[in-house]
Design an enzyme around this catalytic site. Structure first.
Site, PDB file in Angstrom:
ATOM      1  N   GLU A   1       6.687  -4.564   3.393  1.00 28.08           N
ATOM      2  CA  GLU A   1       5.522  -5.208   2.768  1.00 28.08           C
ATOM      3  C   GLU A   1       5.647  -5.260   1.246  1.00 28.08           C
ATOM      4  O   GLU A   1       5.009  -6.100   0.606  1.00 28.08           O
ATOM      5  CB  GLU A   1       4.229  -4.496   3.180  1.00 28.08           C
ATOM      6  CG  GLU A   1       3.973  -3.124   2.556  1.00 28.08           C
ATOM      7  CD  GLU A   1       4.659  -1.952   3.274  1.00 28.08           C
ATOM      8  OE1 GLU A   1       5.634  -2.181   4.014  1.00 28.08           O
ATOM      9  OE2 GLU A   1       4.218  -0.799   3.069  1.00 28.08           O
TER      10      GLU A   1
ATOM     11  N   CYS B   1       7.287   2.975   8.319  1.00 28.11           N
ATOM     12  CA  CYS B   1       7.464   4.326   7.778  1.00 28.11           C
ATOM     13  C   CYS B   1       6.863   5.363   8.727  1.00 28.11           C
ATOM     14  O   CYS B   1       7.438   5.611   9.779  1.00 28.11           O
ATOM     15  CB  CYS B   1       6.901   4.413   6.373  1.00 28.11           C
ATOM     16  SG  CYS B   1       7.751   5.671   5.392  1.00 28.11           S
TER      17      CYS B   1
ATOM     18  N   HIS C   1       9.647   0.044   3.671  1.00 26.72           N
ATOM     19  CA  HIS C   1       8.377  -0.687   3.499  1.00 26.72           C
ATOM     20  C   HIS C   1       8.636  -2.167   3.198  1.00 26.72           C
ATOM     21  O   HIS C   1       8.670  -2.558   2.035  1.00 26.72           O
ATOM     22  CB  HIS C   1       7.580  -0.082   2.339  1.00 26.72           C
ATOM     23  CG  HIS C   1       7.061   1.287   2.625  1.00 26.72           C
ATOM     24  ND1 HIS C   1       5.798   1.508   3.115  1.00 26.72           N
ATOM     25  CD2 HIS C   1       7.641   2.504   2.517  1.00 26.72           C
ATOM     26  CE1 HIS C   1       5.617   2.809   3.280  1.00 26.72           C
ATOM     27  NE2 HIS C   1       6.720   3.434   2.923  1.00 26.72           N
TER      28      HIS C   1
ATOM     29  N   LEU D   1     -12.949  -6.404 -12.209  1.00 27.54           N
ATOM     30  CA  LEU D   1     -13.200  -7.843 -12.400  1.00 27.54           C
ATOM     31  C   LEU D   1     -11.979  -8.673 -12.008  1.00 27.54           C
ATOM     32  O   LEU D   1     -12.059  -9.890 -11.913  1.00 27.54           O
ATOM     33  CB  LEU D   1     -13.558  -8.132 -13.858  1.00 27.54           C
ATOM     34  CG  LEU D   1     -14.941  -7.657 -14.330  1.00 27.54           C
ATOM     35  CD1 LEU D   1     -15.154  -8.021 -15.784  1.00 27.54           C
ATOM     36  CD2 LEU D   1     -16.040  -8.263 -13.463  1.00 27.54           C
TER      37      LEU D   1
END
Ligand code: GLN
Length: 535
Positions: free
Chosen positions: A510, A382, A508, A15
């Protein structure tokens, strides 16, 4: 001492408890209140690091190297402050701690039981982040759905905390679903009533009910839910479907969730909400000037959650560049030398994704070659960086059998090798090179023009690395290693100068992209792709 808000979920999973928790924290932060969010997951894995991305989506890594649930990514992207190991606790970790204490004889002959020993350990961890005065409010998201066998000890601990702490120091927000029955043209409140009853049977009483719904809730329905669920009429909140998760804080603000919380927790010291930066971002996000197509080359593309942080970074970087980033998912297993032109047609940039294992590897290498030869903006993360190194070794340096020892332990040219410190490790959980490490960037490089700095820190999660035995050979053929770890000399960034934008990073980026501070590599990659689209 901090004040504590618990977020539980009922009726069904998925949800969006994480988004509601993050939105509430954002609203409090916008009023000058310091807040953090933690997640308690009911499964037995000690952390999600050993989970296949198909199970729980991406594994998010914190600065201190904890492998955590992807909801922590949302917390950081919304709040723009780092989380840590302490922000994600699983049942497995709780039991591991209690069992280790038992083996050490710390329970002095007592029978070790769920109540009080397991719940004491849960309580200790639930209250921990609120103890050093760093936060005014600690929000705890309880994973799973109320009524699940496995989340019972967590819910029981919330009951104890609700009972122990002063009323104005703790509150419970329960998120449920109000389904709309098309045939009857009616919103149905019964599932919500049942889930609140189930929560109440365990002794936990919700203060606010947040209702996910596809149709607006009118006052009658809200009153009905309030009456049957025994909360104040103003404490039933509508959470309508939003076009982007980044709109949810504003929806919650409209529903006065922050005001309800301030009142219930008797917080006196707060300012008017300041969401200026957030709104600037939202306006740009909603009004792109053009669209660009970015190919995401990976093997988990059926499941969007597997690349959550990458997809969110595209959204941040897209807004910054005022473009809509249309992500085209390309399954690396489907790419062959014969069909690569067809597969990657119409793309303005290519991101080769992180990953593990052999599946789809050759497709990734072919995609890199295509980007390199066709001067298409390329960004490898990576495993994607490792593939760029292998592609260059095979097709430019003539080392046709070059590979990573992860895929081919017997390769005569292991240009990607296992890290020395990894060779002795046999356990899988938490044993990779994890978390934040420094990287020194060479001036006059693409990386330097992106970061505008020579010293950066980025987060890692890998076992293999660029093999420095081949360093000179790569340099001679024109691959530049523009970022290295200052202590170990491990290569962190590779790039190709005779290309509009070709960069691979072992870390990484991100994981550090947030609404207010988009990751520079993504911003520049999208800018390069935008240029490509305009050309
Ligand atoms: N499998 C590679 C390694 O372990 C890359 C990992 C990743 O992409 N996160 O080094």
């Amino acid at each position: 001492m901090a004040k504590y808000i618990f977020v539980t979920g009922g009726v069904t999973s998925s949800l969006g408890k994480g988004i509601i928790a993050a939105s509430l924290a954002k609203l409090l932060q916008a009023r000058g209140i310091t807040a953090t969010i933690q997640k308690f997951d009911p499964y037995i894995n000690v952390d999600p690091g050993t989970l296949n991305p198909y199970e729980h989506g991406e594994c998010y890594v914190t600065e201190d190297g904890a492998e955590t649930d992807l909801d922590l990514g949302h917390y950081e992207r919304f709040l723009n402050i780092p989380t840590s190991q302490a922000n994600n606790v699983t049942t497995g970790r709780i039991y591991q701690t209690v069992i280790n204490k038992e083996r050490a004889g710390e329970f002095l002959g007592k029978t070790v039981q769920v109540v009080p020993h397991i719940t004491d350990e849960i309580k200790h961890r639930m209250l921990l982040l609120g103890k050093d005065g760093k936060y005014d409010v600690v929000i705890t998201e309880i994973g799973g759905t109320v009524g699940d066998i496995e989340s019972l000890p967590f819910v029981e601990t919330v009951r104890q905390i609700q009972w122990e702490l002063p009323e104005e120091d703790v509150m419970v927000v329960h998120l449920t679903l109000i389904p709309y029955l098309k045939a009857a043209k009616e919103l149905k409140t019964k599932p919500t009533q049942h889930s609140v009853r189930m929560l109440s049977e365990t002794g936990v009483h919700p203060d606010v009910i947040v209702c996910r719904t596809e149709e607006p809730l009118n006052d009658d329905i809200k009153r009905k839910i309030a009456l049957f669920c025994n909360v104040k009429p103003g404490a039933v909140i509508e959470a309508a479907d939003a076009s982007t998760i980044y709109e949810v804080p504003l929806l919650m603000q409209k529903e006065k969730l922050d005001e309800i919380v301030l009142k219930k927790l008797n917080i006196q010291n707060y300012s008017a909400p300041d969401l200026t930066k957030w709104n600037v971002f939202l306006t740009k996000l909603k009004n792109p000037k053009s669209t660009i197509n970015i190919g995401l080359i990976g093997k988990y593309i059926e499941l969007q959650d597997a690349y959550k942080s990458i997809l969110e970074s595209f959204i941040h970087a897209g807004a910054m560049n005022e473009v809509k980033v249309n992500v085209v998912n390309v399954h690396s297993e489907n790419i062959t030398a014969a069909n690569v032109n067809e597969q990657l047609k119409g793309l303005h940039g290519l991101l080769v994704a992180p990953g593990f294992g052999n599946r789809g590897i050759e497709g990734k290498i072919i995609a890199v070659q295509y980007a390199r030869e066709n001067k298409l903006p390329f960004f490898g993360i990576c495993l994607g960086m490792q593939m760029a190194v292998i592609e260059f070794a095979r097709n430019v340096m003539g080392l046709v059998q070059a590979h990573s020892v992860e895929m081919d332990p017997n390769s005569p040219d292991p240009v990607i090798n296992m890290m020395e410190e990894q060779k002795r490790i046999t356990m899988m959980g938490g044993t990779m090179r994890l978390g934040s490490y420094p990287c020194t960037i060479t001036k006059d490089s693409l990386a330097y023009s992106i970061y505008g700095a020579t010293e950066i820190n980025e987060r890692h999660r890998h076992r293999y690395e660029f093999n420095n035995d081949y360093l000179t050979a790569f340099h001679e053929k024109g691959m530049v290693t523009s970022g290295v770890n200052p202590a170990s000399g491990l290569v962190e960034i590779v790039e190709l100068p005779n290309h509009p934008f070709f960069i691979g990073v072992q870390y990484h980026p991100e994981l550090k992209s947030t609404v207010e501070a988009p990751a520079p590599l993504f911003v520049h990659f999208i800018a390069a792709a935008k240029k490509q689209a305009q050309a």
